[in-house]
Write an enzyme that holds these catalytic residues in place. Structure first.
Site, PDB file in Angstrom:
ATOM      1  CB  CYS A  76      -0.994  -0.044   1.161  1.00 30.17           C
ATOM      2  SG  CYS A  76      -2.363   1.120   0.946  1.00 30.17           S
ATOM      3  CG  HIS A 176      -4.095  -3.531   2.654  1.00 31.22           C
ATOM      4  ND1 HIS A 176      -3.139  -3.128   3.568  1.00 31.22           N
ATOM      5  CD2 HIS A 176      -4.698  -2.404   2.212  1.00 31.22           C
ATOM      6  CE1 HIS A 176      -3.174  -1.814   3.680  1.00 31.22           C
ATOM      7  NE2 HIS A 176      -4.101  -1.348   2.869  1.00 31.22           N
ATOM      8  CD  GLU A 178      -2.068  -6.309   4.889  1.00 31.21           C
ATOM      9  OE1 GLU A 178      -2.304  -5.150   5.262  1.00 31.21           O
ATOM     10  OE2 GLU A 178      -1.533  -6.569   3.776  1.00 31.21           O
TER      11      GLU A 178
END
Length: 196
Positions: A76, A176, A178
């Site tokens: 990001c 993202h 994650e």
């Protein structure tokens, strides 16, 4: 061993937990002089580019990141800081990956670009192994990297922009991983297996 670079501009825990789910325990690193001891590194980032770059430079990360010759992934805002410059605060980036970060022209669409969207892989690369154009990842951003020769995968939201970029041992993901479920886990696994 994976280092998560801590500049104080990110939610470190979500990145750490994502690697732990894959069976790896990364170390959150606050000392730039220790970076070279790690096999690979992650530069996460959330917030304003101007503040994040200032912190990164003040804490001595600029030289450590520039001299790092093993795989490094920016996520990001972390990805955006690896680039030449950003319109957000008119700030100069690290200049490691070619390209400028500009305001995302969303047209009639809501800004910021927030939520799930498809990515289109345009170049074969170890980082995009097993990823198809049907795959969706999770974005939260209002600035984006122009599509150029460093783009491995792109996305469209009002305009085309880079979703994954890479140059030499450095890479970035605008979304993202994650928070991107199975696709994100595949991408992080690819990063752990990437040899440069």
């Amino acid at each position: 061993m994976i280092a998560i670079i801590n500049t104080g501009c990110a939610n470190i825990n979500s990145v750490r937990f994502a690697f732990e789910r894959l069976g790896v325990t990364p170390e959150v690193l606050s000392d730039p002089s220790q970076l070279n001891k790690f096999d690979r590194a992650v530069l996460p980032g959330v917030g304003h580019a101007n503040v994040a770059m200032k912190r990164l430079i003040e804490q001595g990360w600029q030289q450590a990141i520039n001299e790092y010759n093993k795989p490094l992934l920016g996520i990001c805002l972390g990805m955006q800081m690896l680039c030449d410059d950003s319109e957000e605060g008119n700030v100069k980036g690290l200049g490691i990956i070619d390209g400028s970060i500009k305001t995302l022209q969303t047209g009639n669409l809501t800004s910021p670009h927030m939520g799930w969207n498809n990515i289109k892989v345009s170049k074969e690369h170890p980082l995009t192994k097993g990823i198809t154009s049907d795959d969706q990842v999770y974005f939260v951003h209002s600035f984006a990297h122009e599509v150029n020769s460093t783009t491995l995968a792109s996305c469209e939201y009002g305009q085309p922009f880079s979703a994954i970029i890479a140059k030499d041992n450095y890479a970035g993901m605008q979304f993202h991983p994650e928070k991107s479920a199975k696709v994100g886990a595949q991408l992080l696994t690819n990063f752990m297996q990437w040899q440069v």
